[in-house]
Design a protein around this motif. Structure first.
Motif, PDB file in Angstrom:
ATOM      1  N   VAL A 104     -10.401  -2.579   6.121  1.00 27.34           N
ATOM      2  CA  VAL A 104      -9.093  -1.742   5.581  1.00 27.34           C
ATOM      3  C   VAL A 104      -9.052  -0.751   6.321  1.00 27.34           C
ATOM      4  O   VAL A 104     -10.045   0.311   6.597  1.00 27.34           O
ATOM      5  N   GLN A 105      -7.867  -0.248   6.792  1.00 25.58           N
ATOM      6  CA  GLN A 105      -7.398   1.075   7.620  1.00 25.58           C
ATOM      7  C   GLN A 105      -6.414   1.468   6.463  1.00 25.58           C
ATOM      8  O   GLN A 105      -5.531   1.147   6.177  1.00 25.58           O
ATOM      9  N   PHE A 106      -6.773   2.826   6.039  1.00 31.97           N
ATOM     10  CA  PHE A 106      -5.720   3.361   5.488  1.00 31.97           C
ATOM     11  C   PHE A 106      -4.781   4.381   6.247  1.00 31.97           C
ATOM     12  O   PHE A 106      -5.270   4.828   7.248  1.00 31.97           O
ATOM     13  N   VAL A 107      -3.573   4.167   5.731  1.00 34.35           N
ATOM     14  CA  VAL A 107      -2.401   4.919   6.649  1.00 34.35           C
ATOM     15  C   VAL A 107      -1.820   6.060   5.731  1.00 34.35           C
ATOM     16  O   VAL A 107      -1.242   5.681   4.572  1.00 34.35           O
ATOM     17  N   ASN A 108      -1.510   7.208   6.246  1.00 32.68           N
ATOM     18  CA  ASN A 108      -1.049   8.302   5.241  1.00 32.68           C
ATOM     19  C   ASN A 108       0.305   8.066   5.719  1.00 32.68           C
ATOM     20  O   ASN A 108       1.116   8.012   6.551  1.00 32.68           O
ATOM     21  N   THR A 109       1.031   8.171   4.201  1.00 30.02           N
ATOM     22  CA  THR A 109       2.537   8.481   4.048  1.00 30.02           C
ATOM     23  C   THR A 109       2.894   9.191   3.066  1.00 30.02           C
ATOM     24  O   THR A 109       2.016  10.080   2.332  1.00 30.02           O
ATOM     25  N   THR A 110       4.123   9.213   2.795  1.00 32.50           N
ATOM     26  CA  THR A 110       4.670  10.333   1.721  1.00 32.50           C
ATOM     27  C   THR A 110       5.570   9.424   0.781  1.00 32.50           C
ATOM     28  O   THR A 110       6.061   8.438   1.131  1.00 32.50           O
ATOM     29  N   TRP A 111       5.685  10.097  -0.289  1.00 31.30           N
ATOM     30  CA  TRP A 111       6.612   9.494  -1.456  1.00 31.30           C
ATOM     31  C   TRP A 111       8.024   9.280  -0.885  1.00 31.30           C
ATOM     32  O   TRP A 111       8.688   8.255  -0.808  1.00 31.30           O
ATOM     33  N   SER A 112       8.599  10.168  -0.127  1.00 31.80           N
ATOM     34  CA  SER A 112       9.991  10.196   0.542  1.00 31.80           C
ATOM     35  C   SER A 112      10.206   9.115   1.480  1.00 31.80           C
ATOM     36  O   SER A 112      11.157   8.743   1.703  1.00 31.80           O
ATOM     37  N   THR A 113       9.029   8.962   2.500  1.00 30.92           N
ATOM     38  CA  THR A 113       9.012   8.143   3.462  1.00 30.92           C
ATOM     39  C   THR A 113       8.385   6.746   3.304  1.00 30.92           C
ATOM     40  O   THR A 113       8.379   5.908   4.134  1.00 30.92           O
ATOM     41  N   MET A 114       7.866   6.478   2.180  1.00 28.43           N
ATOM     42  CA  MET A 114       6.889   5.321   2.102  1.00 28.43           C
ATOM     43  C   MET A 114       7.668   4.032   2.309  1.00 28.43           C
ATOM     44  O   MET A 114       7.167   2.956   2.979  1.00 28.43           O
ATOM     45  N   MET A 115       8.875   3.950   1.738  1.00 32.42           N
ATOM     46  CA  MET A 115       9.673   2.540   1.853  1.00 32.42           C
ATOM     47  C   MET A 115      10.297   2.264   3.339  1.00 32.42           C
ATOM     48  O   MET A 115       9.977   1.250   3.721  1.00 32.42           O
ATOM     49  N   LYS A 116      10.635   3.404   3.923  1.00 29.60           N
ATOM     50  CA  LYS A 116      11.214   3.145   5.330  1.00 29.60           C
ATOM     51  C   LYS A 116       9.798   3.019   6.371  1.00 29.60           C
ATOM     52  O   LYS A 116       9.923   2.058   7.127  1.00 29.60           O
ATOM     53  N   ASP A 117       8.815   3.522   6.025  1.00 23.80           N
ATOM     54  CA  ASP A 117       7.471   3.201   6.878  1.00 23.80           C
ATOM     55  C   ASP A 117       6.906   1.856   6.542  1.00 23.80           C
ATOM     56  O   ASP A 117       6.431   1.192   7.497  1.00 23.80           O
ATOM     57  N   LEU A 118       7.001   1.481   5.385  1.00 27.39           N
ATOM     58  CA  LEU A 118       6.868  -0.068   5.041  1.00 27.39           C
ATOM     59  C   LEU A 118       7.728  -1.036   5.624  1.00 27.39           C
ATOM     60  O   LEU A 118       7.170  -2.104   6.520  1.00 27.39           O
ATOM     61  N   GLN A 119       9.034  -0.879   5.799  1.00 27.68           N
ATOM     62  CA  GLN A 119       9.961  -1.227   6.469  1.00 27.68           C
ATOM     63  C   GLN A 119       9.842  -1.407   8.069  1.00 27.68           C
ATOM     64  O   GLN A 119      10.066  -2.427   8.829  1.00 27.68           O
ATOM     65  N   ASN A 120       9.332  -0.477   8.572  1.00 25.09           N
ATOM     66  CA  ASN A 120       8.835  -0.056   9.836  1.00 25.09           C
ATOM     67  C   ASN A 120       7.729  -0.616  10.321  1.00 25.09           C
ATOM     68  O   ASN A 120       7.399  -0.242  11.477  1.00 25.09           O
ATOM     69  N   ASP A 121       6.778  -1.275   9.508  1.00 24.80           N
ATOM     70  CA  ASP A 121       5.674  -2.087   9.769  1.00 24.80           C
ATOM     71  C   ASP A 121       4.811  -1.061  10.182  1.00 24.80           C
ATOM     72  O   ASP A 121       3.701  -1.159  11.136  1.00 24.80           O
ATOM     73  N   LYS A 122       4.583  -0.141   9.695  1.00 24.34           N
ATOM     74  CA  LYS A 122       3.420   1.088   9.731  1.00 24.34           C
ATOM     75  C   LYS A 122       2.229   0.657   9.155  1.00 24.34           C
ATOM     76  O   LYS A 122       1.181   1.142   9.262  1.00 24.34           O
ATOM     77  N   PHE A 123       2.631  -0.140   8.019  1.00 22.61           N
ATOM     78  CA  PHE A 123       1.507  -0.649   7.147  1.00 22.61           C
ATOM     79  C   PHE A 123       1.932  -2.135   6.670  1.00 22.61           C
ATOM     80  O   PHE A 123       2.940  -2.249   6.363  1.00 22.61           O
ATOM     81  N   ASP A 124       0.762  -2.694   6.037  1.00 26.93           N
ATOM     82  CA  ASP A 124       0.933  -3.959   5.343  1.00 26.93           C
ATOM     83  C   ASP A 124       1.210  -4.130   3.993  1.00 26.93           C
ATOM     84  O   ASP A 124       1.708  -4.967   3.501  1.00 26.93           O
ATOM     85  N   ILE A 125       0.606  -2.815   3.390  1.00 18.34           N
ATOM     86  CA  ILE A 125       0.887  -2.904   1.691  1.00 18.34           C
ATOM     87  C   ILE A 125       0.966  -1.445   1.241  1.00 18.34           C
ATOM     88  O   ILE A 125       0.155  -0.547   2.067  1.00 18.34           O
ATOM     89  N   ALA A 126       1.753  -0.961   0.372  1.00 22.21           N
ATOM     90  CA  ALA A 126       1.777   0.339  -0.049  1.00 22.21           C
ATOM     91  C   ALA A 126       1.087   0.531  -1.396  1.00 22.21           C
ATOM     92  O   ALA A 126       1.615  -0.440  -2.346  1.00 22.21           O
ATOM     93  N   VAL A 127       0.344   1.282  -1.693  1.00 25.02           N
ATOM     94  CA  VAL A 127      -0.356   1.484  -3.026  1.00 25.02           C
ATOM     95  C   VAL A 127      -0.624   2.833  -3.214  1.00 25.02           C
ATOM     96  O   VAL A 127      -0.296   3.848  -2.427  1.00 25.02           O
ATOM     97  N   GLY A 128      -1.285   2.948  -4.480  1.00 26.82           N
ATOM     98  CA  GLY A 128      -1.697   4.561  -4.820  1.00 26.82           C
ATOM     99  C   GLY A 128      -0.619   5.053  -5.951  1.00 26.82           C
ATOM    100  O   GLY A 128      -0.401   6.190  -5.864  1.00 26.82           O
ATOM    101  N   GLY A 129      -0.540   4.481  -7.047  1.00 25.41           N
ATOM    102  CA  GLY A 129       0.413   4.596  -7.891  1.00 25.41           C
ATOM    103  C   GLY A 129       2.057   4.472  -7.863  1.00 25.41           C
ATOM    104  O   GLY A 129       2.659   5.101  -8.085  1.00 25.41           O
ATOM    105  N   VAL A 130       2.068   3.311  -7.246  1.00 23.65           N
ATOM    106  CA  VAL A 130       3.503   2.730  -7.003  1.00 23.65           C
ATOM    107  C   VAL A 130       4.216   2.335  -8.247  1.00 23.65           C
ATOM    108  O   VAL A 130       3.636   1.386  -9.037  1.00 23.65           O
ATOM    109  N   THR A 131       5.180   3.107  -8.771  1.00 23.35           N
ATOM    110  CA  THR A 131       5.991   2.376 -10.068  1.00 23.35           C
ATOM    111  C   THR A 131       6.763   1.172  -9.670  1.00 23.35           C
ATOM    112  O   THR A 131       7.618   1.155  -8.766  1.00 23.35           O
ATOM    113  N   ARG A 132       6.523   0.105 -10.677  1.00 22.91           N
ATOM    114  CA  ARG A 132       7.395  -1.032 -10.650  1.00 22.91           C
ATOM    115  C   ARG A 132       8.869  -0.745 -11.122  1.00 22.91           C
ATOM    116  O   ARG A 132       8.832  -0.376 -12.292  1.00 22.91           O
TER     117      ARG A 132
END
Length: 286
Positions: A104-132
């Motif tokens: 497991v490799q943890f990649v730092n992101t921010t709430w403002s950029t999380m979605m964009k980072d996911l779409q840009n393939d910076k990580f495979d899954i976003a977690v850490g209190g993500v509201t559905r």
């Protein structure tokens, strides 16, 4: 002679008609076969089988990249002393890695950029209190929920009888500190338009600023509010039994990958069935 000639002509016309009709019938009969074949080859399931799932990529490379902010206790916290991530979802992702047989490799992101980072393939899954919510589901795939919560005010203990409703908080005299880019800010912007709102870049700073009187209220998840109130006697987690909203936390991956999404859902089911979420819950929330 005339009658014979007419008979020959009539027979010729009938023959041509039969040939033409037979040709047309054959075409009509063949057309559904062609259409069915074309539709079958274009079906979503068929197209997906032709593409490699991100699940296969993760297993092949030998590690999964997990995006998290590191500022949302008790789900994710980047400990400045150890330089390591810790929390509820950190433990959960380590279990996911074990189940996949990868690191497991943890990649730092921010709430403002999380979605964009996911779409840009910076990580495979976003977690850490993500509201559905449906807004996120339009752009990504958010899993089933694994824990329930609601939005509630974190306030000073001396004010526990002062802020009991939205109306009590939605006033120009009430100072609110909120982190940027997440559902907390969305809630504040929608429901507390009359309050004095300040966006604080580091979510970890807000509870302390409420405790020392810089702000009066922090709108956050019931779980985070309870966590900070337990750690600081100056703070009080209000309305946690009757929060302003009702939601669930989930895990977010790129959309359109049936195999990856199916695996994630089954993994969550197994975590619940085998009591592993219960063990994590007891460690971080009790």
């Amino acid at each position: 002679m005339a009658k014979n000639w007419k008979k020959v002509l009539l027979a010729g016309v009938v023959s041509l008609s039969l040939v033409a009709t037979g040709f047309a019938a054959n075409e009509v009969l063949r057309t559904p076969d062609v259409s069915a074949k074309s539709a079958s080859s274009q079906a979503p399931g068929q197209l997906k089988k032709q593409a490699e799932s991100q699940l296969d990529e993760i297993i092949e490379r030998g590690y999964i990249r997990v995006g998290m902010t590191g500022d949302y206790k008790p789900f994710t916290y980047l400990n400045p002393e150890t330089k390591e991530y810790e929390g509820y979802d950190v433990d959960a992702m380590k279990e996911l890695g074990k189940d996949l047989g990868v690191d497991v490799q943890f990649v730092n992101t921010t709430w403002s950029t999380m979605m964009k980072d996911l779409q840009n393939d910076k990580f495979d899954i976003a977690v850490g209190g993500v509201t559905r919510n449906t807004a996120r589901q339009k752009t990504a795939y958010v899993s089933q929920g694994y824990i329930s919560f609601g939005k509630a005010p974190l306030i000073r203990a001396e004010d526990k009888d002062k802020y009991l409703t939205i109306e009590d908080i939605n006033k120009p005299s009430v100072r609110i500190g909120v982190n940027p880019g997440g559902t907390n800010e969305v809630f504040v912007r929608e429901h507390l338009k009359n309050a004095n709102v300040t966006v604080v870049p580091n979510n970890l700073d807000i509870p302390h600023l409420v405790a020392d009187g810089t702000y009066d209220v922090m709108i956050t998840d019931t779980i985070e509010a309870i966590t900070y109130a337990k750690a600081d006697s100056r703070l009080y987690a209000a309305l946690t039994d009757k929060p302003f909203t009702n939601s669930e936390k989930g895990y977010m991956i790129p959309r359109g990958d049936f195999e990856y999404a199916s695996y994630l859902e089954m993994w969550i089911d197994e975590m619940k069935l085998q009591g592993k979420f219960d063990a994590i819950h007891k460690k971080w929330l009790e």
